[in-house]
Scaffold this motif. Structure first.
Motif, mmCIF file in Angstrom:
data_model
loop_
_atom_site.group_PDB
_atom_site.id
_atom_site.type_symbol
_atom_site.label_atom_id
_atom_site.label_comp_id
_atom_site.label_asym_id
_atom_site.label_seq_id
_atom_site.Cartn_x
_atom_site.Cartn_y
_atom_site.Cartn_z
ATOM 1 N N LEU A 137 44.340 47.091 35.793
ATOM 2 C CA LEU A 137 44.621 47.459 37.248
ATOM 3 C C LEU A 137 45.268 48.969 37.083
ATOM 4 O O LEU A 137 46.341 49.200 36.484
ATOM 5 N N LYS A 138 44.603 49.998 37.834
ATOM 6 C CA LYS A 138 45.321 51.271 37.751
ATOM 7 C C LYS A 138 45.961 51.485 39.256
ATOM 8 O O LYS A 138 45.459 51.264 40.237
ATOM 9 N N ALA A 139 46.934 52.132 39.327
ATOM 10 C CA ALA A 139 47.788 52.759 40.222
ATOM 11 C C ALA A 139 46.746 53.980 40.897
ATOM 12 O O ALA A 139 45.910 54.411 40.334
ATOM 13 N N THR A 140 47.400 54.471 41.862
ATOM 14 C CA THR A 140 46.558 55.513 42.682
ATOM 15 C C THR A 140 46.526 56.621 41.878
ATOM 16 O O THR A 140 45.284 57.270 41.893
ATOM 17 N N ASN A 141 47.528 56.883 40.798
ATOM 18 C CA ASN A 141 47.415 58.043 40.070
ATOM 19 C C ASN A 141 46.659 57.785 38.708
ATOM 20 O O ASN A 141 46.690 58.757 38.024
ATOM 21 N N GLY A 142 45.903 56.721 38.620
ATOM 22 C CA GLY A 142 45.036 56.569 37.528
ATOM 23 C C GLY A 142 45.942 55.995 36.513
ATOM 24 O O GLY A 142 45.227 55.386 35.465
ATOM 25 N N GLN A 143 46.985 55.605 36.395
ATOM 26 C CA GLN A 143 47.855 54.964 35.290
ATOM 27 C C GLN A 143 47.402 53.626 35.303
ATOM 28 O O GLN A 143 47.647 52.772 36.408
ATOM 29 N N VAL A 144 47.413 52.967 34.157
ATOM 30 C CA VAL A 144 47.407 51.490 33.956
ATOM 31 C C VAL A 144 48.576 51.003 34.162
ATOM 32 O O VAL A 144 49.367 51.254 33.393
ATOM 33 N N ILE A 145 48.531 49.918 35.072
ATOM 34 C CA ILE A 145 49.969 49.214 35.222
ATOM 35 C C ILE A 145 49.878 47.856 35.045
ATOM 36 O O ILE A 145 50.881 46.992 34.676
ATOM 37 N N LEU A 146 48.489 47.144 34.557
ATOM 38 C CA LEU A 146 48.423 45.781 34.328
ATOM 39 C C LEU A 146 47.285 45.791 33.568
ATOM 40 O O LEU A 146 46.179 46.264 33.909
ATOM 41 N N SER A 147 46.986 45.133 32.510
ATOM 42 C CA SER A 147 45.859 44.697 31.683
ATOM 43 C C SER A 147 45.602 43.157 31.581
ATOM 44 O O SER A 147 46.695 42.503 31.353
ATOM 45 N N SER A 148 44.299 42.631 31.347
ATOM 46 C CA SER A 148 44.357 41.360 31.146
ATOM 47 C C SER A 148 43.747 41.199 29.633
ATOM 48 O O SER A 148 43.470 42.104 28.823
ATOM 49 N N GLU A 149 43.757 39.979 29.404
ATOM 50 C CA GLU A 149 43.372 39.489 28.138
ATOM 51 C C GLU A 149 41.787 39.801 28.281
ATOM 52 O O GLU A 149 41.110 39.913 29.346
ATOM 53 N N GLY A 150 40.933 39.390 27.083
ATOM 54 C CA GLY A 150 39.467 39.259 27.145
ATOM 55 C C GLY A 150 39.102 38.028 27.773
ATOM 56 O O GLY A 150 39.575 36.969 27.894
ATOM 57 N N TYR A 151 37.940 38.018 28.690
ATOM 58 C CA TYR A 151 37.394 36.880 29.309
ATOM 59 C C TYR A 151 35.740 36.846 28.836
ATOM 60 O O TYR A 151 35.185 37.734 28.363
ATOM 61 N N SER A 152 35.512 35.463 28.468
ATOM 62 C CA SER A 152 34.159 35.245 27.636
ATOM 63 C C SER A 152 33.101 35.584 28.762
ATOM 64 O O SER A 152 31.822 36.085 28.394
ATOM 65 N N SER A 153 33.453 35.521 29.912
ATOM 66 C CA SER A 153 32.180 36.224 31.069
ATOM 67 C C SER A 153 32.797 37.170 32.029
ATOM 68 O O SER A 153 34.033 36.958 32.525
ATOM 69 N N LYS A 154 31.936 37.663 32.660
ATOM 70 C CA LYS A 154 32.297 38.322 33.774
ATOM 71 C C LYS A 154 32.873 37.808 34.857
ATOM 72 O O LYS A 154 33.644 38.289 35.809
ATOM 73 N N ALA A 155 32.082 36.519 35.179
ATOM 74 C CA ALA A 155 32.661 35.872 36.357
ATOM 75 C C ALA A 155 34.187 35.291 36.277
ATOM 76 O O ALA A 155 34.840 35.545 37.266
ATOM 77 N N ASN A 156 34.492 34.920 34.877
ATOM 78 C CA ASN A 156 35.931 34.696 34.841
ATOM 79 C C ASN A 156 36.868 36.041 34.746
ATOM 80 O O ASN A 156 37.942 35.772 35.289
ATOM 81 N N CYS A 157 36.115 37.101 34.479
ATOM 82 C CA CYS A 157 37.144 38.000 34.574
ATOM 83 C C CYS A 157 37.341 38.629 36.178
ATOM 84 O O CYS A 157 38.421 38.854 36.500
ATOM 85 N N LEU A 158 36.295 38.568 37.141
ATOM 86 C CA LEU A 158 36.330 38.670 38.346
ATOM 87 C C LEU A 158 37.284 37.516 39.143
ATOM 88 O O LEU A 158 38.118 37.796 40.064
#
Length: 111
Positions: free
Chosen positions: A18-39
């Motif tokens: 998740l990036k703020a308006t200024n482009g800075q990453v403010i939250l990151s997820s773990e890896g997901y086995s599928s894109k559907a799970n990521c969504l």
């Protein structure tokens, strides 16, 4: 407005930042086995970012500050970067609350 960016990791798993308006990453997820799970993870962040009790404030072993965002079942759905101060960490939490609900999604795995 913030933006979720989906990327493919070297191990084939999808993850989002998740990036703020200024482009800075403010939250990151773990890896997901599928894109559907990521969504689904992104939708969970949007929903849970509004609940103060779902933010877990932490201190790393190196003395820096960070936070986890948890789903209602207690599972961690995102982790912040490391911050130098409590105030900076708390500002990061406020940024997630502000940016996540209306954030767009950019899928870099589709390119």
């Amino acid at each position: 407005m913030g933006k979720f960016v989906i990327k493919l990791q070297k191990n084939g798993e999808s993850k989002f930042d998740l990036k703020a308006t200024n482009g800075q990453v403010i939250l990151s997820s773990e890896g997901y086995s599928s894109k559907a799970n990521c969504l689904n993870g992104i939708e969970s962040v949007k929903k849970n970012a509004a609940v103060d009790a779902h933010f877990e404030k932490k201190v790393a072993s190196n003395g820096k500050f960070y936070f986890n965002l948890k789903a209602s079942n207690g599972q961690i759905i995102g982790t912040s970067e490391m911050y130098e101060s409590v105030a900076a960490r708390d500002n990061g939490i406020e940024s997630v609350k502000k940016n996540a609900p209306g954030a767009t999604t950019e899928d870099l795995t589709a390119k």
